[in-house]
Design a protein around this motif. Structure first.
Motif, PDB file in Angstrom:
ATOM      1  N   ARG A 113       0.418  -0.801  -0.076  1.00 45.22           N
ATOM      2  CA  ARG A 113      -0.047   0.305   0.026  1.00 45.22           C
ATOM      3  C   ARG A 113       0.703   1.154  -0.002  1.00 45.22           C
ATOM      4  O   ARG A 113       1.814   1.123   0.012  1.00 45.22           O
ATOM      5  N   VAL A 114      -0.171   2.524  -0.258  1.00 47.46           N
ATOM      6  CA  VAL A 114       0.961   3.790  -0.605  1.00 47.46           C
ATOM      7  C   VAL A 114       1.114   4.883   0.514  1.00 47.46           C
ATOM      8  O   VAL A 114      -0.326   4.606   0.406  1.00 47.46           O
ATOM      9  N   LEU A 115       1.854   4.799   1.564  1.00 47.55           N
ATOM     10  CA  LEU A 115       1.349   6.134   2.794  1.00 47.55           C
ATOM     11  C   LEU A 115       1.860   7.180   2.370  1.00 47.55           C
ATOM     12  O   LEU A 115       3.092   7.471   2.260  1.00 47.55           O
ATOM     13  N   ASP A 116       0.937   8.479   2.529  1.00 48.76           N
ATOM     14  CA  ASP A 116       1.799   9.418   2.323  1.00 48.76           C
ATOM     15  C   ASP A 116       1.974  10.121   3.126  1.00 48.76           C
ATOM     16  O   ASP A 116       1.973  10.533   4.233  1.00 48.76           O
ATOM     17  N   PHE A 117       3.063  10.627   3.889  1.00 47.37           N
ATOM     18  CA  PHE A 117       3.653  10.904   4.686  1.00 47.37           C
ATOM     19  C   PHE A 117       3.108  12.690   5.419  1.00 47.37           C
ATOM     20  O   PHE A 117       2.861  12.983   6.176  1.00 47.37           O
ATOM     21  N   ALA A 118       3.356  13.246   4.075  1.00 49.94           N
ATOM     22  CA  ALA A 118       2.188  14.667   4.426  1.00 49.94           C
ATOM     23  C   ALA A 118       1.328  14.995   4.901  1.00 49.94           C
ATOM     24  O   ALA A 118       1.120  15.754   5.896  1.00 49.94           O
ATOM     25  N   GLU A 119       0.400  13.186   4.111  1.00 50.10           N
ATOM     26  CA  GLU A 119      -1.313  13.814   4.809  1.00 50.10           C
ATOM     27  C   GLU A 119      -1.085  12.618   5.746  1.00 50.10           C
ATOM     28  O   GLU A 119      -2.709  12.998   6.720  1.00 50.10           O
ATOM     29  N   GLY A 120      -0.677  11.885   5.655  1.00 49.37           N
ATOM     30  CA  GLY A 120      -0.799  10.746   6.472  1.00 49.37           C
ATOM     31  C   GLY A 120      -2.080   9.323   6.042  1.00 49.37           C
ATOM     32  O   GLY A 120      -2.214   8.938   6.969  1.00 49.37           O
ATOM     33  N   ASP A 121      -2.500   9.703   4.945  1.00 49.75           N
ATOM     34  CA  ASP A 121      -3.109   9.198   4.448  1.00 49.75           C
ATOM     35  C   ASP A 121      -2.534   8.142   3.833  1.00 49.75           C
ATOM     36  O   ASP A 121      -1.430   8.013   2.863  1.00 49.75           O
ATOM     37  N   LEU A 122      -3.350   6.565   3.474  1.00 57.53           N
ATOM     38  CA  LEU A 122      -2.909   5.459   2.073  1.00 57.53           C
ATOM     39  C   LEU A 122      -3.799   6.298   1.022  1.00 57.53           C
ATOM     40  O   LEU A 122      -4.871   7.315   1.172  1.00 57.53           O
ATOM     41  N   ILE A 123      -3.254   5.937   0.019  1.00 62.75           N
ATOM     42  CA  ILE A 123      -3.730   7.232  -1.998  1.00 62.75           C
ATOM     43  C   ILE A 123      -3.627   5.631  -2.630  1.00 62.75           C
ATOM     44  O   ILE A 123      -2.797   4.343  -2.162  1.00 62.75           O
ATOM     45  N   THR A 124      -4.767   5.826  -3.419  1.00 58.12           N
ATOM     46  CA  THR A 124      -4.616   4.845  -4.183  1.00 58.12           C
ATOM     47  C   THR A 124      -4.443   6.024  -5.556  1.00 58.12           C
ATOM     48  O   THR A 124      -4.280   6.457  -5.314  1.00 58.12           O
ATOM     49  N   PRO A 125      -4.184   4.705  -7.036  1.00 51.45           N
ATOM     50  CA  PRO A 125      -4.737   5.554  -8.157  1.00 51.45           C
ATOM     51  C   PRO A 125      -5.845   6.801  -8.513  1.00 51.45           C
ATOM     52  O   PRO A 125      -5.219   6.949  -9.537  1.00 51.45           O
ATOM     53  N   ARG A 126      -6.628   6.487  -7.986  1.00 49.36           N
ATOM     54  CA  ARG A 126      -7.721   7.079  -8.017  1.00 49.36           C
ATOM     55  C   ARG A 126      -8.318   8.102  -6.931  1.00 49.36           C
ATOM     56  O   ARG A 126      -8.567   9.045  -7.357  1.00 49.36           O
ATOM     57  N   GLN A 127      -7.717   7.660  -6.193  1.00 49.20           N
ATOM     58  CA  GLN A 127      -7.558   8.960  -4.991  1.00 49.20           C
ATOM     59  C   GLN A 127      -5.765   9.353  -4.301  1.00 49.20           C
ATOM     60  O   GLN A 127      -5.376   8.692  -3.089  1.00 49.20           O
ATOM     61  N   SER A 128      -5.260  10.446  -4.924  1.00 45.11           N
ATOM     62  CA  SER A 128      -3.877  10.900  -4.349  1.00 45.11           C
ATOM     63  C   SER A 128      -3.759  12.242  -4.269  1.00 45.11           C
ATOM     64  O   SER A 128      -2.720  12.707  -5.547  1.00 45.11           O
ATOM     65  N   SER A 129      -5.424  12.645  -3.879  1.00 43.54           N
ATOM     66  CA  SER A 129      -4.994  13.721  -3.845  1.00 43.54           C
ATOM     67  C   SER A 129      -3.509  14.461  -3.074  1.00 43.54           C
ATOM     68  O   SER A 129      -3.005  15.840  -2.821  1.00 43.54           O
ATOM     69  N   GLY A 130      -2.927  13.884  -1.794  1.00 36.33           N
ATOM     70  CA  GLY A 130      -1.776  14.184  -1.595  1.00 36.33           C
ATOM     71  C   GLY A 130      -1.323  15.100  -2.035  1.00 36.33           C
ATOM     72  O   GLY A 130      -0.198  15.673  -2.143  1.00 36.33           O
ATOM     73  N   TRP A 131      -0.747  14.256  -3.688  1.00 39.66           N
ATOM     74  CA  TRP A 131       0.079  14.724  -4.368  1.00 39.66           C
ATOM     75  C   TRP A 131      -0.100  16.099  -5.001  1.00 39.66           C
ATOM     76  O   TRP A 131       0.959  16.880  -5.080  1.00 39.66           O
ATOM     77  N   HIS A 132      -1.570  15.870  -4.556  1.00 39.28           N
ATOM     78  CA  HIS A 132      -2.067  17.450  -5.643  1.00 39.28           C
ATOM     79  C   HIS A 132      -1.908  18.609  -4.825  1.00 39.28           C
ATOM     80  O   HIS A 132      -1.142  19.521  -5.114  1.00 39.28           O
ATOM     81  N   ALA A 133      -1.619  18.152  -3.597  1.00 36.55           N
ATOM     82  CA  ALA A 133      -2.228  19.317  -2.208  1.00 36.55           C
ATOM     83  C   ALA A 133      -0.048  20.047  -2.253  1.00 36.55           C
ATOM     84  O   ALA A 133      -0.040  20.990  -2.061  1.00 36.55           O
ATOM     85  N   PHE A 134       0.201  18.411  -2.369  1.00 34.31           N
ATOM     86  CA  PHE A 134       1.794  18.524  -2.334  1.00 34.31           C
ATOM     87  C   PHE A 134       2.359  19.301  -2.843  1.00 34.31           C
ATOM     88  O   PHE A 134       2.921  20.835  -2.989  1.00 34.31           O
ATOM     89  N   GLN A 135       2.602  19.560  -4.356  1.00 29.05           N
ATOM     90  CA  GLN A 135       2.248  20.281  -6.302  1.00 29.05           C
ATOM     91  C   GLN A 135       1.414  21.805  -5.720  1.00 29.05           C
ATOM     92  O   GLN A 135       2.315  22.508  -5.505  1.00 29.05           O
ATOM     93  N   GLU A 136       0.641  22.055  -4.853  1.00 32.71           N
ATOM     94  CA  GLU A 136       0.013  22.888  -4.331  1.00 32.71           C
ATOM     95  C   GLU A 136       0.846  24.135  -3.710  1.00 32.71           C
ATOM     96  O   GLU A 136       1.221  24.943  -4.507  1.00 32.71           O
ATOM     97  N   PHE A 137       1.172  23.344  -2.243  1.00 30.00           N
ATOM     98  CA  PHE A 137       2.048  23.245  -1.660  1.00 30.00           C
ATOM     99  C   PHE A 137       2.770  24.488  -1.998  1.00 30.00           C
ATOM    100  O   PHE A 137       3.627  25.816  -1.565  1.00 30.00           O
ATOM    101  N   ARG A 138       3.830  23.579  -2.304  1.00 24.87           N
ATOM    102  CA  ARG A 138       4.843  24.008  -2.985  1.00 24.87           C
ATOM    103  C   ARG A 138       4.930  25.156  -3.570  1.00 24.87           C
ATOM    104  O   ARG A 138       5.776  25.555  -4.001  1.00 24.87           O
ATOM    105  N   ASP A 139       4.062  24.823  -4.496  1.00 26.46           N
ATOM    106  CA  ASP A 139       4.212  26.113  -5.394  1.00 26.46           C
ATOM    107  C   ASP A 139       3.600  27.795  -5.095  1.00 26.46           C
ATOM    108  O   ASP A 139       4.523  28.740  -5.235  1.00 26.46           O
ATOM    109  N   ARG A 140       3.105  27.578  -3.976  1.00 24.21           N
ATOM    110  CA  ARG A 140       2.567  28.560  -2.683  1.00 24.21           C
ATOM    111  C   ARG A 140       3.726  29.315  -2.195  1.00 24.21           C
ATOM    112  O   ARG A 140       4.298  30.010  -2.338  1.00 24.21           O
ATOM    113  N   VAL A 141       4.927  27.838  -1.759  1.00 23.65           N
ATOM    114  CA  VAL A 141       5.717  28.595  -1.099  1.00 23.65           C
ATOM    115  C   VAL A 141       7.472  29.272  -1.822  1.00 23.65           C
ATOM    116  O   VAL A 141       8.308  29.686  -1.739  1.00 23.65           O
ATOM    117  N   THR A 142       7.263  28.146  -2.923  1.00 26.76           N
ATOM    118  CA  THR A 142       8.460  27.790  -3.873  1.00 26.76           C
ATOM    119  C   THR A 142       9.103  28.737  -5.019  1.00 26.76           C
ATOM    120  O   THR A 142       9.387  28.762  -5.900  1.00 26.76           O
TER     121      THR A 142
END
Length: 134
Positions: free
Chosen positions: A101-130
């Motif tokens: 299984r895939v555990l998103d360390f940033a969100e603390g959630d398990l992700i799936t190919p259909r539910q990978s919102s943690g990756w999108h949230a990470f990219q949005e956060f990164r874009d805001r910061v850097t």
């Protein structure tokens, strides 16, 4: 910035980490040589010249494979830089091949190919910061 995900074996019926029984010990993924053979088979383009720390590079991202030297291998940590949803393809391909299984360390959630919102949230956060990734 890096998005970290952990590949490990968890109960099939666990929809989140909260569903994992207290005291649960994740079974090992296998012997080190067997795990490396699976990585080479599933991700043949990965650079495993340092077997403990592999790397896979895509068009807009890089994926560090922290496999370590422990034998048997308990888990694989993936360190993802860059952008683009295509990085999720090798993540889930490897997880499937290892029975993980895939555990998103940033969100603390398990992700799936259909539910990978943690990756999108990470990219949005990164874009805001850097600013957007190159």
């Amino acid at each position: 910035m890096i998005w970290d995900v952990l590949l490990l074996r968890l109960p099939d019926d666990a929809a989140s980490v909260q569903d994992v029984p207290k005291g649960y010990a994740s079974p090992p993924l296998g012997r080190l040589q067997d795990v490396l053979a699976i990585v080479r088979q599933v991700l043949p383009e990965a650079d495993l010249s340092d077997p403990a720390w592999g790397e896979l590079v895509g068009p807009t991202w890089s994926l560090g494979l922290n496999i370590g030297w422990r034998d048997p291998v308990d888990s694989v940590m993936l360190h993802i830089r860059g952008s683009g949803d295509d990085v999720l393809v090798p993540v889930f391909r490897l997880a499937d091949a290892l029975g993980c299984r895939v555990l998103d360390f940033a969100e603390g959630d398990l992700i799936t190919p259909r539910q990978s919102s943690g990756w999108h949230a990470f990219q949005e956060f990164r874009d805001r910061v850097t600013g957007p990734a190159d």
